[in-house]
Design an enzyme around this catalytic site. Sequence first.
Site, short mmCIF file in Angstrom:
data_model
loop_
_atom_site.label_atom_id
_atom_site.label_comp_id
_atom_site.label_asym_id
_atom_site.label_seq_id
_atom_site.Cartn_x
_atom_site.Cartn_y
_atom_site.Cartn_z
N LYS A 182 0.86 -1.18 0.00
CA LYS A 182 0.00 0.00 0.00
C LYS A 182 0.90 1.23 0.00
CE LYS A 182 -2.28 2.02 3.37
NZ LYS A 182 -2.08 3.45 2.96
N GLU A 259 8.88 0.76 11.81
CA GLU A 259 10.00 1.70 11.77
C GLU A 259 9.38 3.08 11.85
OE1 GLU A 259 12.23 4.48 11.07
OE2 GLU A 259 12.02 3.91 8.97
N CYS A 292 13.57 10.14 9.03
CA CYS A 292 13.40 9.77 10.43
C CYS A 292 14.72 9.63 11.17
CB CYS A 292 12.58 8.49 10.54
SG CYS A 292 13.23 7.15 9.52
N GLU A 391 9.06 14.87 16.83
CA GLU A 391 9.62 14.81 15.49
C GLU A 391 8.95 15.86 14.61
OE1 GLU A 391 10.98 11.28 12.57
OE2 GLU A 391 8.85 11.32 13.01
#
Length: 487
Positions: A182, A259, A292, A391
């Site tokens: 996806k 992750e 990230c 973040e």
Amino acid sequence: MNAEARLLIDGELVEATGGATYPNLNPATEEVLGQVADAAPQDMEQAIAAARRAFDTSDWSTNHAFRHECLQQLKAALVSSMDVLKQQIAAETGAPLGICGQSGPQCELPIAFIDYTLASLPDYPWSRDLGVNEIMGGKNKRLVEKEAIGVVAAISPWNVPLQINLAKCIPALAAGCTVVLKAAPDTPWSATMLGRIVAEQTDIPAGVFNVITAQDPAELGDMLVADPRVDMVSFTGSTAVGKRIMARASDTVKKVFLELGGKSANIILDDADFDTSLLSALAVCFHAGQGCALNTRLLVPGHRQQQVEERLQTYFGFISYGDPSSESEIMGPLINERQRQRVLSYIESGRQEGARVLLGGGIPPTLKKGYYVEPTVFVDVTNDMVIAREEIFGPVLCVIAYDDEEDAIRIANDSEFGLSGSVWSGNEERALAVARRIRTGTINVNGGNFYGPDAPFGGYKQSGIGREMGREGFEEYLETKTIAIAV
């Protein structure tokens, strides 16, 4: 751009149910690049059913030599399509062409990484003999077998889409799994082109690999994660979404690989070469900070902060951006206007909390198109501020002063995340000793770079579960079975 607009379901390139499509935008120009299929629940249902059937009724999971041959075909086809892929990926991600080449993770490098799997797959020990033991009055010969886990839901993000599509799908296919990929809504072509190549240039059987694209990911993503026919979810994205996926997957007790986010610390110890080590702070501008594992907290000795500020003002002046065709620029726009507003809101939050903007802090006035934000450096940051805790996923650096080495280690580890980091010192042994005390899944010492196909990547704490790439990444897609035979 010769893009692929269709889904891949059960070996066929097909339109979405009802012919629905949505526009794919270029974040550097804000223009529509083209259209792509907007899948409906019926399409996802068909893709899951095809993947389940292919795993249960074909020999894909057990025919190791055939899988190796198919992956060789896939690698060759990707190489032959490299120029088209680079153009498409640069356009839909906004990444400058330079980081889609050999110097970046957007295209050439992840395709080259397939060689690691091709080289290691023939020698992988699918079975090992534990020998004979005697227990409970009987003797037993024991075997440990490795088997494909089954149907894998691969859910990828938009920042480095081809890299992560391949990092999930290549080991899953090599392990003998079937896959429903996806794609991220903002970067669909990086998945649909992969679907076209598999369908037209490999012998991968129908149903083994399926590609779904949709403008609204929530409904179809929930279907995929919750479906009992899916054996594993491999997800890369935000920690918030990862938590929801983990909770949803628990209903069927399926394995999850996650992750997730990061807030990595770049520790400059007091004996480091500041001229060299502070250049590493520019990495926060790579792909506009949309990574990230990027180091977004810069930890420096408090007594050298003025020197740090002077160096950073000079070094950040080296960053140029705004030319999507550039082979030398490392920074492009953010992926969409929503993400730009999110980053700007964090910058405002930093101001409100009392951090000082050393440079940047807004939308570049010279760029009238594209979702750009200026490279931004905050100083006088404390580790309890929102900009130091969460973040941001933009070109924003937080400079945090520490008292001594122990204080630096404490600050680096004082985070919900634990994905990556860096340590700099004039003494390699000292730097390595500090690196071993940082609670992260990867860490670089004195300019080292962990990135490679053989190096497992993943995080501690809320940065995720499991590892991607390397042997550990391959084995995420395997089950372990122990067989005992009476002697």
